[in-house]
Design a protein around this motif. Sequence first.
Motif, short mmCIF file in Angstrom:
data_model
loop_
_atom_site.label_atom_id
_atom_site.label_comp_id
_atom_site.label_asym_id
_atom_site.label_seq_id
_atom_site.Cartn_x
_atom_site.Cartn_y
_atom_site.Cartn_z
N ALA A 1 0.85 -1.19 0.00
CA ALA A 1 0.00 0.00 0.00
C ALA A 1 0.89 1.24 0.00
CB ALA A 1 -0.91 -0.02 1.21
N PRO A 2 0.36 2.38 -0.43
CA PRO A 2 1.17 3.60 -0.47
C PRO A 2 1.78 3.92 0.89
CG PRO A 2 -0.88 3.93 -1.66
CD PRO A 2 -0.99 2.59 -1.00
N GLY A 3 3.08 4.10 0.90
CA GLY A 3 3.77 4.46 2.13
C GLY A 3 3.99 3.33 3.11
N LYS A 4 3.70 2.10 2.70
CA LYS A 4 3.84 0.96 3.60
C LYS A 4 4.77 -0.09 3.02
CE LYS A 4 -0.66 1.53 5.82
NZ LYS A 4 -1.91 0.86 6.25
N ASP A 5 5.16 -1.03 3.88
CA ASP A 5 6.01 -2.13 3.44
C ASP A 5 5.21 -3.15 2.62
OD1 ASP A 5 7.79 -2.16 6.61
OD2 ASP A 5 8.20 -1.05 4.75
N ARG A 6 5.94 -4.00 1.96
CA ARG A 6 5.32 -5.10 1.23
C ARG A 6 4.91 -6.17 2.23
NH1 ARG A 6 8.34 -7.33 -4.07
NH2 ARG A 6 8.46 -5.06 -4.28
N ASN B 1 -12.88 -10.94 -3.10
CA ASN B 1 -14.28 -10.56 -2.98
C ASN B 1 -14.45 -9.57 -1.82
OD1 ASN B 1 -14.91 -12.42 -5.04
ND2 ASN B 1 -15.21 -14.07 -3.55
N SER B 2 -15.60 -8.91 -1.80
CA SER B 2 -15.92 -7.96 -0.73
C SER B 2 -14.76 -6.99 -0.49
CB SER B 2 -16.25 -8.72 0.57
OG SER B 2 -17.32 -9.60 0.37
N LEU B 3 -14.27 -6.43 -1.57
CA LEU B 3 -13.10 -5.56 -1.47
C LEU B 3 -13.40 -4.30 -0.68
CD1 LEU B 3 -11.74 -6.12 -5.05
CD2 LEU B 3 -10.40 -6.40 -2.96
N LYS B 4 -12.38 -3.84 0.02
CA LYS B 4 -12.47 -2.67 0.86
C LYS B 4 -11.44 -1.63 0.40
CE LYS B 4 -13.52 -5.62 4.85
NZ LYS B 4 -13.10 -6.00 6.23
N PRO B 5 -11.67 -0.36 0.70
CA PRO B 5 -10.67 0.65 0.31
C PRO B 5 -9.28 0.34 0.86
CG PRO B 5 -12.72 1.72 0.90
CD PRO B 5 -12.90 0.27 1.22
N GLU B 6 -9.21 -0.28 2.03
CA GLU B 6 -7.89 -0.62 2.60
C GLU B 6 -7.18 -1.74 1.87
OE1 GLU B 6 -10.82 -0.35 4.21
OE2 GLU B 6 -10.99 -1.84 5.83
N ASP B 7 -7.85 -2.37 0.91
CA ASP B 7 -7.18 -3.37 0.07
C ASP B 7 -6.42 -2.71 -1.09
OD1 ASP B 7 -10.11 -5.39 0.46
OD2 ASP B 7 -8.16 -5.68 1.45
N THR B 8 -6.56 -1.41 -1.24
CA THR B 8 -5.86 -0.70 -2.30
C THR B 8 -4.35 -0.84 -2.13
OG1 THR B 8 -7.63 0.91 -2.63
CG2 THR B 8 -5.41 1.58 -3.29
N ALA B 9 -3.70 -1.33 -3.18
CA ALA B 9 -2.26 -1.59 -3.12
C ALA B 9 -1.79 -2.09 -4.48
CB ALA B 9 -1.94 -2.64 -2.05
N GLU C 1 7.38 -14.04 4.97
CA GLU C 1 8.53 -13.16 4.86
C GLU C 1 8.94 -12.95 3.41
OE1 GLU C 1 10.04 -11.41 7.14
OE2 GLU C 1 8.65 -12.14 8.67
N PRO C 2 8.95 -11.71 2.92
CA PRO C 2 9.37 -11.47 1.53
C PRO C 2 10.75 -12.04 1.20
CG PRO C 2 8.36 -9.49 2.44
CD PRO C 2 8.50 -10.46 3.58
N ALA C 3 11.64 -12.06 2.18
CA ALA C 3 13.00 -12.56 1.93
C ALA C 3 13.02 -14.06 1.59
CB ALA C 3 13.89 -12.29 3.13
N SER C 4 11.93 -14.77 1.87
CA SER C 4 11.88 -16.20 1.55
C SER C 4 11.61 -16.47 0.07
CB SER C 4 10.77 -16.88 2.37
OG SER C 4 11.04 -16.80 3.76
N TYR C 5 11.27 -15.42 -0.67
CA TYR C 5 10.85 -15.56 -2.06
C TYR C 5 11.97 -15.07 -2.98
CZ TYR C 5 6.28 -16.46 -0.12
OH TYR C 5 5.24 -17.01 0.59
#
Length: 124
Positions: free
Chosen positions: A40-45, A84-92, A107-111
Amino acid sequence: QVLLVESGGGLVQAGGSLRLSCAASGRSFGNYFMGWFRRAPGKDRNFVAGITYSGSSTYYTDSVKGRFTISRDNAKNTVYLQMNSLKPEDTAIYYCAARPGTGPVKEPASYADWGQGTQVTVSS
């Protein structure tokens, strides 16, 4: 190495649905645990969902449980995220990723391999 290409993002109203796809090419897709992450904007993955090689087990972050479903079709080298049932906070920006080993699934580092991402915007 696995080349990953996401698609299916877009603009949707709150309460709506989208299905993301991630097409893989390269080394054997069926050998990889696959995950979906989002930034999301301004946040980590952050981890959203994951699925084992066979598809027999799935994992979700708490905020999407009951709304999102991850699945895969190894014959098509594709992993999906039904939202489904998407919310504004799912924006990313949503990314799919391939995990070759046994590191923590959230953990992203595992990928090792990542797609370029697809934008999901949910309007209120």
